[in-house]
Design a protein around this motif. Structure first.
Motif, PDB file in Angstrom:
ATOM      1  N   SER A 129       0.848  -1.194   0.000  1.00 36.90           N
ATOM      2  CA  SER A 129       0.000   0.000   0.000  1.00 36.90           C
ATOM      3  C   SER A 129       0.879   1.238   0.000  1.00 36.90           C
ATOM      4  O   SER A 129       2.022   1.207   0.447  1.00 36.90           O
ATOM      5  N   SER A 130       0.315   2.340  -0.522  1.00 33.63           N
ATOM      6  CA  SER A 130       1.089   3.579  -0.551  1.00 33.63           C
ATOM      7  C   SER A 130       1.363   4.046   0.877  1.00 33.63           C
ATOM      8  O   SER A 130       2.385   4.676   1.147  1.00 33.63           O
ATOM      9  N   PHE A 131       0.469   3.714   1.796  1.00 34.91           N
ATOM     10  CA  PHE A 131       0.680   4.090   3.195  1.00 34.91           C
ATOM     11  C   PHE A 131       1.925   3.393   3.747  1.00 34.91           C
ATOM     12  O   PHE A 131       2.748   4.008   4.427  1.00 34.91           O
ATOM     13  N   ALA A 132       2.074   2.114   3.413  1.00 36.67           N
ATOM     14  CA  ALA A 132       3.248   1.374   3.882  1.00 36.67           C
ATOM     15  C   ALA A 132       4.532   1.991   3.334  1.00 36.67           C
ATOM     16  O   ALA A 132       5.537   2.103   4.048  1.00 36.67           O
ATOM     17  N   ILE A 133       4.491   2.433   2.069  1.00 39.77           N
ATOM     18  CA  ILE A 133       5.678   3.048   1.465  1.00 39.77           C
ATOM     19  C   ILE A 133       6.028   4.337   2.209  1.00 39.77           C
ATOM     20  O   ILE A 133       7.180   4.560   2.589  1.00 39.77           O
ATOM     21  N   ILE A 134       5.006   5.176   2.433  1.00 34.55           N
ATOM     22  CA  ILE A 134       5.247   6.466   3.096  1.00 34.55           C
ATOM     23  C   ILE A 134       5.763   6.235   4.522  1.00 34.55           C
ATOM     24  O   ILE A 134       6.734   6.868   4.952  1.00 34.55           O
ATOM     25  N   ILE A 135       5.136   5.315   5.235  1.00 34.58           N
ATOM     26  CA  ILE A 135       5.553   5.060   6.622  1.00 34.58           C
ATOM     27  C   ILE A 135       6.993   4.556   6.650  1.00 34.58           C
ATOM     28  O   ILE A 135       7.814   4.993   7.469  1.00 34.58           O
ATOM     29  N   ALA A 136       7.322   3.660   5.704  1.00 37.46           N
ATOM     30  CA  ALA A 136       8.688   3.123   5.679  1.00 37.46           C
ATOM     31  C   ALA A 136       9.685   4.246   5.415  1.00 37.46           C
ATOM     32  O   ALA A 136      10.737   4.334   6.065  1.00 37.46           O
ATOM     33  N   LYS A 137       9.346   5.106   4.472  1.00 32.93           N
ATOM     34  CA  LYS A 137      10.251   6.224   4.150  1.00 32.93           C
ATOM     35  C   LYS A 137      10.362   7.172   5.339  1.00 32.93           C
ATOM     36  O   LYS A 137      11.449   7.665   5.657  1.00 32.93           O
ATOM     37  N   TRP A 138       9.225   7.417   5.989  1.00 29.24           N
ATOM     38  CA  TRP A 138       9.222   8.334   7.132  1.00 29.24           C
ATOM     39  C   TRP A 138      10.070   7.758   8.275  1.00 29.24           C
ATOM     40  O   TRP A 138      10.878   8.471   8.866  1.00 29.24           O
ATOM     41  N   LEU A 139       9.877   6.465   8.533  1.00 28.50           N
ATOM     42  CA  LEU A 139      10.662   5.846   9.613  1.00 28.50           C
ATOM     43  C   LEU A 139      12.150   5.907   9.300  1.00 28.50           C
ATOM     44  O   LEU A 139      12.974   6.158  10.187  1.00 28.50           O
ATOM     45  N   ALA A 140      12.495   5.704   8.030  1.00 27.36           N
ATOM     46  CA  ALA A 140      13.908   5.763   7.651  1.00 27.36           C
ATOM     47  C   ALA A 140      14.453   7.168   7.875  1.00 27.36           C
ATOM     48  O   ALA A 140      15.564   7.342   8.401  1.00 27.36           O
ATOM     49  N   GLN A 141      13.660   8.182   7.487  1.00 24.88           N
ATOM     50  CA  GLN A 141      14.106   9.568   7.691  1.00 24.88           C
ATOM     51  C   GLN A 141      14.204   9.881   9.184  1.00 24.88           C
ATOM     52  O   GLN A 141      15.112  10.595   9.612  1.00 24.88           O
ATOM     53  N   CYS A 142      13.255   9.335   9.980  1.00 24.42           N
ATOM     54  CA  CYS A 142      13.308   9.551  11.433  1.00 24.42           C
ATOM     55  C   CYS A 142      14.579   8.926  12.000  1.00 24.42           C
ATOM     56  O   CYS A 142      15.220   9.502  12.893  1.00 24.42           O
ATOM     57  N   THR A 143      14.919   7.746  11.499  1.00 20.22           N
ATOM     58  CA  THR A 143      16.140   7.091  11.960  1.00 20.22           C
ATOM     59  C   THR A 143      17.340   7.976  11.659  1.00 20.22           C
ATOM     60  O   THR A 143      18.228   8.157  12.492  1.00 20.22           O
ATOM     61  N   GLN A 144      17.307   8.527  10.439  1.00 21.79           N
ATOM     62  CA  GLN A 144      18.387   9.434  10.039  1.00 21.79           C
ATOM     63  C   GLN A 144      18.480  10.634  10.988  1.00 21.79           C
ATOM     64  O   GLN A 144      19.559  10.987  11.461  1.00 21.79           O
ATOM     65  N   VAL A 145      17.323  11.243  11.297  1.00 23.14           N
ATOM     66  CA  VAL A 145      17.291  12.388  12.213  1.00 23.14           C
ATOM     67  C   VAL A 145      17.833  11.968  13.572  1.00 23.14           C
ATOM     68  O   VAL A 145      18.662  12.660  14.173  1.00 23.14           O
ATOM     69  N   PHE A 146      17.359  10.820  14.023  1.00 24.21           N
ATOM     70  CA  PHE A 146      17.756  10.364  15.354  1.00 24.21           C
ATOM     71  C   PHE A 146      19.272  10.155  15.422  1.00 24.21           C
ATOM     72  O   PHE A 146      19.928  10.587  16.357  1.00 24.21           O
ATOM     73  N   ILE A 147      19.818   9.518  14.398  1.00 23.85           N
ATOM     74  CA  ILE A 147      21.262   9.255  14.406  1.00 23.85           C
ATOM     75  C   ILE A 147      22.044  10.554  14.272  1.00 23.85           C
ATOM     76  O   ILE A 147      22.955  10.828  15.061  1.00 23.85           O
ATOM     77  N   ALA A 148      21.668  11.393  13.309  1.00 22.81           N
ATOM     78  CA  ALA A 148      22.435  12.619  13.066  1.00 22.81           C
ATOM     79  C   ALA A 148      22.321  13.584  14.242  1.00 22.81           C
ATOM     80  O   ALA A 148      23.328  14.027  14.806  1.00 22.81           O
ATOM     81  N   PHE A 149      21.073  13.878  14.625  1.00 26.64           N
ATOM     82  CA  PHE A 149      20.866  14.829  15.713  1.00 26.64           C
ATOM     83  C   PHE A 149      21.383  14.244  17.035  1.00 26.64           C
ATOM     84  O   PHE A 149      22.019  14.945  17.836  1.00 26.64           O
TER      85      PHE A 149
END
Lengths: 306, 259
Positions: B110-130
């Motif tokens: 589902s497109s929702f699953a794609i968006i959530i996966a991308k969002w979680l990946a970006q959140c991981t990036q924020v969490f690691i960088a910040f």
């Protein structure tokens, strides 16, 4: 034979433009069907609707007993005209990714990935990054990702059009193998490709279905007695050739310099008559062909009629 | 659920292969560490550059460690946000315009699953960088300037992190409708507008997500925060995030893929 896909009055408008104007057809299980048509006939739009990438403006698509694309996507393999992959992945990684998204089990994924990569002949390049693949290899990878989950219907958009002769041959051979395993629907604007591998063809022109049926039935339907005569480029001979268009048994004549294509009333008597005249007048024949018009003529006729 | 996980792993693999997972945290760490260092050595730096009267140099006071951390956060508000938004601007639009989306959208995901996966990946990036940047600057400030409260540091990290996540969520939303550069521009404009309104009319916009940055600074300095204001800000931000994600999923599904 049972119907796998039933399409009823499918339409698609883009603003005021209508790309597809009411398609109705049925795909039977196990068949290989070509969607044939000139560029801009609406082939890609149709395939994209069947694959669920575009929402139809109206009409119905029924797949087995499923009425919506979301339900049957699992059984679909789709290869677009210019497949694009993640260049930073290896071929093997991509196929595993595609298999995973199709909902396959972990154990099955490994087995099928290997099998399908071997099938398309990419086993040696499997570990290399896709960014280093050639056009033909990418096309074969596209087949692998469409086949890995063993789909019931394989939809291919112009699978051979962009390839060089060697790549084209490879893909045709691959298609021959695949058609033994699953139902295939592919679009092409080259009649020859369709003739080579398909059972049935659907001819589209300007968003409508212009003609459909099995290859043999279409050949039968569009058979027209045709005689082709080619002579040496001599004055006498050319004059004689030109005089043929006024003969009573010739329905239609298409004369280009030293070649005449004659549509005749009755093939047998016309052939005898022409042969007799040619010998009597000592015409230096180069070529004499009597038979039926090919599908190519049918294609051109059907498409230009619209 | 499973397809979300598979897609998330693909996103993380992409980030690590493009070295985003490496250089963004490093940039964050450098940005952060620079503040305590320049604060401490400011008199020497000024002296070396010359032309500064010695009376003025003697007036210089090293800021408190809390103030240095506030400066670190303000550094992240400009450069940090810019880097994160630029790094995620192509997340969806790159796939849509690049053509890879065509092969993904036909899969049973589902497109929702794609968006959530991308969002979680970006959140991981924020969490690691910040997280990496923040810990590094916290450590340097602690060592070079003076003690800091762990608790307020953590609270400030959480509040500020939420603001960053709002930023990448908005970038993700616009990435489904616009091309990369457009998405980044609109996102940065929205974030700037929120911050501007918040600083011009703080009483009117006490609910605004941009208040999060102010709250994160206040908690560092040691001011007591009003609980209702924190809760309202967080709830509104989370609300906007959820709404953005749902809209992004809807837009991804509805909008025709470019051919």
């Amino acid at each position: 034979m049972m119907g796998l896909l039933q399409v009823t009055d499918l339409k698609k408008n883009f603003g005021k433009e209508s790309a597809v104007r009411g398609l109705t057809f049925q795909l039977e299980q196990g068949k290989c069907v070509a969607l044939l048509g000139p560029n801009g006939a609406g082939k890609t739009t149709t395939l994209r609707m069947l694959a669920g990438l575009l929402e139809p403006s109206s009409g119905e698509i029924i797949f087995g007993e499923h009425h919506s694309v979301t339900d049957y996507r699992k059984w679909l393999g789709y290869l677009p005209q210019n497949p694009t992959f993640y260049g930073w992945m290896s071929g093997q990684e991509y196929i595993r990714f595609a298999a995973g998204l199709s909902g396959m089990e972990q154990k099955e994924i490994s087995k099928r990935t290997e099998a399908v990569l071997a099938k398309v002949g990419l086993q040696d390049a499997a570990k290399r990054r896709i960014s280093g693949y050639s056009g033909g290899m990418k096309q074969r990878l596209g087949f692998a990702q469409a086949l890995v989950h063993e789909p019931k219907l394989l939809i291919l958009d112009e699978p051979v059009s962009a390839l060089d002769p060697i790549g084209r041959r490879e893909v045709i051979n691959l298609l021959r193998e695949i058609r033994e395993e699953t139902t295939v629907l592919f679009s092409t604007h080259v009649l020859h490709d369709a003739e080579e591998i398909c059972d049935d063809i659907l001819v589209m022109a300007k968003g409508r279905l212009a003609e459909q049926g099995s290859l043999s039935s279409l050949r039968e339907k569009h058979r027209q007695p045709l005689v082709i005569v080619q002579v040496e480029r001599e004055r006498e001979a050319l004059l004689w050739l030109d005089s043929l268009k006024s003969k009573p048994y010739v329905l239609q004549a298409d004369i280009k310099a030293d070649i005449a294509e004659l549509t005749v009333h009755d093939l047998g008597s016309a052939r005898d008559e022409l042969m007799r005249e040619a010998t009597e007048n000592r015409i230096p024949l180069v070529r004499f062909e009597a038979g039926s018009s090919s599908l190519e003529d049918m294609f051109v006729k059907v498409v230009s009629k619209q | 659920m499973r397809s979300t996980w598979i897609f998330y792993r693909k996103e993380m693999l992409e980030m690590s292969r493009s070295f985003k997972l490496l250089w963004i945290p490093i940039v964050f760490a450098i940005l952060g560490i620079m503040m305590p260092i320049t604060s401490l050595f400011m008199p020497e730096i000024l002296e070396m550059s010359g032309g500064v009267p010695p009376e003025m140099l003697s007036l210089y006071e090293t800021p408190s460690s809390a103030m240095v951390m506030v400066q670190v956060l303000s550094q992240y508000s400009t450069m940090g946000v810019l880097i994160l938004v630029l790094s995620c601007m192509n997340s969806v639009s790159g796939e849509r315009y690049g053509g890879t989306a065509e092969l993904i959208m036909v899969k049973p995901i589902s497109s929702f699953a794609i968006i959530i996966a991308k969002w979680l990946a970006q959140c991981t990036q924020v969490f690691i960088a910040f997280g990496f940047g923040y810990i590094a600057s916290f450590y340097y400030t602690y060592q070079m300037i003076g003690p800091l409260s762990w608790k307020s540091g953590l609270a400030s990290f959480g509040l500020y992190g939420l603001w960053l996540i709002l930023g990448i969520t908005i970038a993700l939303l616009f990435s489904t409708v616009l091309r990369g550069a457009g998405a980044a521009f609109v996102t940065l404009a929205i974030l700037a507008l929120l911050s501007l309104l918040n600083s011009l009319l703080p009483t009117w916009f006490s609910w605004s997500p941009a208040r999060l940055t102010a709250l994160a600074s206040e908690v560092l300095v040691g001011n007591l925060l009003s609980v209702t204001s924190v809760v309202i800000c967080c709830l509104i931000t989370i609300g906007i995030i959820v709404f953005s994600l749902l809209s992004a999923a809807r837009l991804l599904q509805k909008r025709v893929l470019p051919n």
